[in-house]
Design a protein around this motif. Structure first.
Motif, short mmCIF file in Angstrom:
data_model
loop_
_atom_site.label_atom_id
_atom_site.label_comp_id
_atom_site.label_asym_id
_atom_site.label_seq_id
_atom_site.Cartn_x
_atom_site.Cartn_y
_atom_site.Cartn_z
N ALA A 48 0.82 -1.22 0.00
CA ALA A 48 0.00 0.00 0.00
C ALA A 48 0.85 1.26 0.00
O ALA A 48 0.33 2.36 -0.21
N GLY A 49 2.14 1.14 0.25
CA GLY A 49 3.04 2.28 0.14
C GLY A 49 3.02 3.23 1.30
O GLY A 49 3.44 4.39 1.18
N LEU A 50 2.57 2.77 2.45
CA LEU A 50 2.51 3.66 3.61
C LEU A 50 3.89 3.78 4.25
O LEU A 50 4.73 2.90 4.14
N LEU A 51 4.09 4.89 4.95
CA LEU A 51 5.40 5.18 5.55
C LEU A 51 5.22 5.52 7.03
O LEU A 51 5.50 6.64 7.46
N PRO A 52 4.76 4.57 7.83
CA PRO A 52 4.48 4.89 9.23
C PRO A 52 5.75 5.06 10.06
O PRO A 52 6.63 4.21 10.05
N TYR A 53 5.81 6.17 10.77
CA TYR A 53 6.92 6.40 11.68
C TYR A 53 6.83 5.51 12.91
O TYR A 53 7.83 5.12 13.50
N PHE A 54 5.61 5.22 13.35
CA PHE A 54 5.37 4.64 14.66
C PHE A 54 6.17 3.36 14.86
O PHE A 54 5.97 2.37 14.16
N ASN A 55 7.07 3.38 15.84
CA ASN A 55 7.85 2.20 16.20
C ASN A 55 8.48 2.45 17.55
O ASN A 55 9.01 3.53 17.80
#
Length: 829
Positions: A48-55
């Motif tokens: 889907a190409g998402l770039l989540p920062y959450f980690n």
């Protein structure tokens, strides 16, 4: 086609092309990439190409941050637009616990310089009126985030790689790897299309390469078999659906910009705009692992059938959150494999047991991580170390005990937990118990609530019957907290018994053992019967491992190191010894972890307890300082159990580590608990021990100690003998003191303690970060350890710690604020 290269990258998805690009950018001019099909034909094409920062991981946050910044530079360099829509990322919360999670996460983001904003439900509604907010508590918003076109960003990196001299060859499959002692011989077969399938042709070639990187995605199990490895990278099904255009969204967009990527973590989904409609991507329960024994050769850009029943709850919750989507039909659906690992982090780094073989496998968020993975892996390969500590991603963090079924079940769990609350004290239940020491049942009967380290069950704390560990978890002081307080007090006032069986243990012996260990570690080697604490360094002079070395004989040593890093330490030891055999002579190394159990007995009454059960001609003096001084080892008999007793205590109290034949563990447990009943002996878990070691400023590997700081920066000068030569010494000295490790007492909130990932401030300036945190029973307040610039490391410096939504006062104290003279540890009797 070239037949000799410096580096061969196998796999042409986003990760593989990024690795090839970054190796070339780092200066390697002879790099080749092989792809068995077409670039992006694996999971990249249907991502889907998402770039989540959450980690929650410090290293992974840096990797994601690098990717997001790097992708924004690609068009200028290559002329190809990677399709980056910087729309932001809105992560919503339906509960106070979820907002607590975001604030704990924000502590890590803040230390990495990741921008974010806090939004109230009213502010969300004002900006994005299509979103229902009446049941929200708030949200965290990343303005620099968004989504990208996976195929476009991969092709942009591929063009950038070609521009830097990388050769990219498609339709070549790797069928064999052979290490010659100096390079890899890689057998490759030309793949041809036949009836819609890719099939091997008769054309073969052999490529020799100094280094090989595998980035084979869904084919990781095939790669593992070719290399003779066990890798827990196995794909899990991931579904997402695309709706028809939503008239309300189309109307909204006439006067407004694009919505951010929406994440309703409590509903377990992400949503973003797509051509006037919505993409819904759930992380539902029950998604199965696939291709556990290898991806079929016939599986190309294929998908699995959609299972709408499995995601019905998530679909309905999207309608609840975006009411205008209720009347919108479904336009398209995707259900494809995405590779996972048991902890959700990729396998990025050296392959265990192999030379110059590098893994870039198991990326569940491959588009997000690809840019940073290429950058930091290339640093490891070209410079010897990365700018960040990569241990949490190292492929050797998973032991050889792992099996296919374990990996499948844990990967399914990791997928399901993407949006489940990530409590810092969480312990996930799948595949447990598996590795248990003999005393496990006795500890469980005593109320032990177990955690898992390297597969071993280890008591975290003890609680009364009926206690629910899962319900007690919190981002603040959970229900376990008062039990850990009681255990810590027991060690400070009476005695406690800790199970440390999970410690990694190696036997190193032979004619070359002494010269090897003297070169391998920083401290002076101990005399026979004595111990020391020492460090093995990286080539960059930073801390690679921590060891307690016990000298059993002139050329025989017993090494004890962190339990979580058994294979990591073993691989490093073996490879280092092999490199030095010609210089030092024969060295024999055995991993004896599972042969020895370990109990740590500590507290002011620990000697009294042992005196009652020790068998010796003079039992009243065998444990005295004269016969058994601090930092020494003696073989003693406790009842019928022979024990290798080490006079050391990680808690800072009088105590011994009792290393015993593991088959006698139950006998020894019963003997100790019986002898200690009259002395107030309590079983103690890892959480209380972690608090107590911070009161003594004892650094821990994986927190204060790692590959991003030298032992001198960690304040461990007394364990570094700079009068001798050892591996990494020159680099350590040249690095100087960029930062310093300090201990802080913190006047924090009444219901919470730091977790060890919080930012440190001097006034309004961020000046460092915590690496450990907890509660001090000795001082009655929160405690933490961390790193600040050397000019701020003086005792008495006033700083602030970011905890949840505000700064709390903290003060740097002397090392070992509890009993700085070590009088209690050295107590005679």
């Amino acid at each position: 086609m070239k037949t000799h290269v410096k580096a061969l990258v196998v796999g042409g998805g986003a990760v593989g092309t990024s690795v090839a690009y970054h190796l070339a950018r780092a200066g390697w001019r002879d790099v080749m990439l092989l792809e068995r099909d077409e670039l992006t034909s694996g999971s990249t094409w249907h991502a889907a190409g998402l770039l989540p920062y959450f980690n929650m991981s410090f290293a992974t946050t840096h990797i994601h941050d690098y990717s997001i910044r790097f992708y924004k530079t690609l068009e200028e360099e290559t002329g190809l637009n990677p399709g980056f829509a910087v729309v932001g990322n809105l992560r919503m919360a339906q509960s106070d616990a979820r907002m607590d999670e975001y604030m704990v996460y924000a502590a890590t983001a803040e230390t990495c310089g990741v921008p974010f904003e806090w939004l109230t439900p009213a502010q969300i509604k004002e900006r994005w009126p299509l979103v229902r907010t009446d049941d929200l508590k708030g949200a965290i918003f990343h303005p620099t985030d968004g989504y990208i076109n996976p195929a476009d960003v991969t092709q942009a990196m591929a063009r950038g790689a070609r521009q830097r001299g990388v050769v990219i060859e498609r339709r070549w499959q790797v069928d064999g790897y052979e290490w010659t002692g100096s390079e890899w011989r890689v057998t490759c077969t030309r793949m041809v299309e036949k009836g819609g399938n890719l099939v091997p042709s008769d054309e073969q070639t052999v490529i020799t390469a100094e280094h090989v990187v595998t980035a084979t995605g869904n084919h990781a199990q095939r790669t593992a078999r070719l290399l003779g490895l066990t890798l827990p990278a196995i794909p899990v099904e991931h579904q997402f659906i695309v709706t028809e255009p939503d008239p309300a969204l189309v109307e909204y967009r006439k006067t407004h910009g694009e919505h951010p990527v929406l994440r309703d973590a409590d509903a377990k989904w992400y949503v973003r705009e797509e051509r006037g409609g919505w993409i819904l991507g759930p992380y539902e329960r029950g998604a199965p692992a696939r291709f556990e024994y290898g991806c079929p050769d016939t599986f190309r850009a294929d998908l699995f059938p959609l299972d709408l029943d499995r995601i019905e709850a998530e679909y309905l919750s999207m309608i609840h959150r975006i009411p205008s989507s209720e009347e919108v039909g479904l336009k398209d659906d995707f259900n494809g494999p995405i590779c996972y690992t048991p902890d959700g982090n990729p396998l990025l780094g050296p392959a265990p047991g192999l030379r110059n073989m590098w893994l870039a496998e198991g990326f569940s968020f491959g588009i997000t991580a690809a840019g940073g993975a290429g950058e930091y892996l290339s640093q490891l390969m070209v410079e010897g170390e990365a700018a960040i500590d990569m241990a949490s991603l190292d492929p050797r963090r998973f032991g050889g005990w792992m099996t296919t079924e374990y990996a499948m079940r844990k990967n399914e769990e990791a997928y399901e937990h993407v949006f489940i609350l990530h409590h810092p004290d969480e312990e996930r239940p799948a595949c447990r118990p598996l590795r248990t020491a003999p005393a496990y049942d006795r500890q469980k009967a005593a109320g032990a609530q177990f955690g898992q380290v390297n597969g071993w069950e280890r008591p975290n704390y003890y609680a009364p019957e009926g206690f629910d560990d899962h319900a007690s978890r919190s981002f603040r002081r959970g229900g376990w907290w008062p039990h850990a307080v009681e255990e810590a007090r027991a060690i400070r006032e009476d005695a406690g018994l800790i199970d440390a069986t999970a410690f990694t243990k190696h036997l190193v012996r032979g004619p070359g053992a002494t010269a090897f260990l003297d070169w391998f570690t920083t401290n002076t080697l101990p005399r026979v019967g004595r111990i020391n604490l020492t460090y093995a360094l990286t080539g960059a002079g930073t801390t690679r491992s921590e060891y307690t070395i016990v000298r059993l004989a002139q050329d025989e040593y017993y090494l004890v190191s962190a339990g979580a890093w058994q294979d990591y330490d073993h691989d490093f030891l073996i490879k280092a010894a092999e490199d030095k055999r010609d210089a030092f002579g024969w060295i024999d190394i055995h991993d004896v972890t599972t042969q020895w159990g370990v109990f740590a007995l500590a507290g002011p009454k620990s000697r009294d307890i042992l005196n009652g059960i020790v068998r010796d001609a003079a039992p009243d003096t065998v444990l005295s300082n004269k016969r058994f001084p601090w930092l020494s080892m003696r073989g003693i008999e406790l009842g019928m159990c022979p024990v290798r007793a080490i006079r050391v205590a990680y808690t800072g109290e009088l105590g011994w580590e009792l290393h015993h034949p593991i088959e006698m563990q139950n006998y020894l447990w019963d003997l100790l608990m019986g002898a200690g009943a009259a002395q107030g002996l309590k079983p103690v878990g890892a959480r209380a021990q972690n608090w107590l070691r911070q009161e003594k400023s004892y650094r821990a590997f994986g927190t204060e100690l790692g590959r991003d700081a030298t032992p001198l920066e960690a304040g461990l000068d007394r364990f570094v003998d700079q009068g001798k030569e050892f591996h990494g010494k020159a680099a350590m000295q040249q690095t100087g003191l960029r930062t310093r490790c300090v201990t802080l007492l913190i006047d924090g909130p009444a219901d919470a303690d730091p977790w060890g990932r919080e930012a440190l401030y001097s006034g309004d300036t961020r000046v460092g970060r915590l690496t450990s945190g907890g509660y001090s029973v000795a001082f009655g307040k929160s405690i933490g350890m961390g790193y600040v610039s050397p000019d701020l490391a003086q005792v008495g410096t006033k700083l602030s710690v970011r905890m949840f939504d505000r700064l709390w006062p903290a003060e740097i104290v002397e090392d070992s604020p509890y009993d700085p003279a070590n009088a209690r540890i050295r107590a005679d009797g």
